[in-house]
Design a protein around this motif. Sequence first.
Motif, PDB file in Angstrom:
ATOM      1  N   UNK A   1       0.780  -1.416   0.088  1.00 13.27           N
ATOM      2  CA  UNK A   1      -0.023  -0.024   0.157  1.00 13.27           C
ATOM      3  C   UNK A   1       0.784   1.101  -0.091  1.00 13.27           C
ATOM      4  N   UNK A   2       0.250   2.409  -0.479  1.00 16.02           N
ATOM      5  CA  UNK A   2       0.839   3.678  -0.198  1.00 16.02           C
ATOM      6  C   UNK A   2       1.510   4.067   1.239  1.00 16.02           C
ATOM      7  N   UNK A   3       0.632   3.537   2.331  1.00 17.67           N
ATOM      8  CA  UNK A   3       1.209   3.765   3.400  1.00 17.67           C
ATOM      9  C   UNK A   3       2.454   3.099   3.976  1.00 17.67           C
ATOM     10  N   UNK A   4       2.978   1.909   3.262  1.00 17.70           N
ATOM     11  CA  UNK A   4       4.043   1.335   3.690  1.00 17.70           C
ATOM     12  C   UNK A   4       5.352   2.080   3.388  1.00 17.70           C
ATOM     13  N   UNK A   5       5.388   2.671   1.987  1.00 21.01           N
ATOM     14  CA  UNK A   5       6.397   3.320   1.954  1.00 21.01           C
ATOM     15  C   UNK A   5       6.785   4.453   2.364  1.00 21.01           C
ATOM     16  N   UNK A   6       5.546   5.169   2.691  1.00 21.47           N
ATOM     17  CA  UNK A   6       5.688   6.547   3.502  1.00 21.47           C
ATOM     18  C   UNK A   6       6.367   6.201   4.997  1.00 21.47           C
ATOM     19  N   UNK A   7       5.593   5.172   5.673  1.00 17.18           N
ATOM     20  CA  UNK A   7       6.155   4.889   6.810  1.00 17.18           C
ATOM     21  C   UNK A   7       7.570   4.368   6.990  1.00 17.18           C
TER      22      UNK A   7
END
Length: 66
Positions: free
Chosen positions: A48-54
């Motif tokens: 998900x986009x949340x994983x690279x952001x995290x």
Amino acid sequence: MPRLRTREQPPAVVTERFGDFDALEEAAEEALAREEEAVLAEGGLTVTMAEPAADLIAKRGGCRSA
């Protein structure tokens, strides 16, 4: 109208018609969707986009205020 294009190329300013640019973007999105479908069909992982952001936030040492 000049636009900055960077998809897998060094940044470059080019002049092109909006319709041409839109057609290129649509073709690129369709190619990416086909590639994603192939990866999923082979049992590939999804992100998900949340994983690279995290990951990025963690590498930078947490959230920072502006």
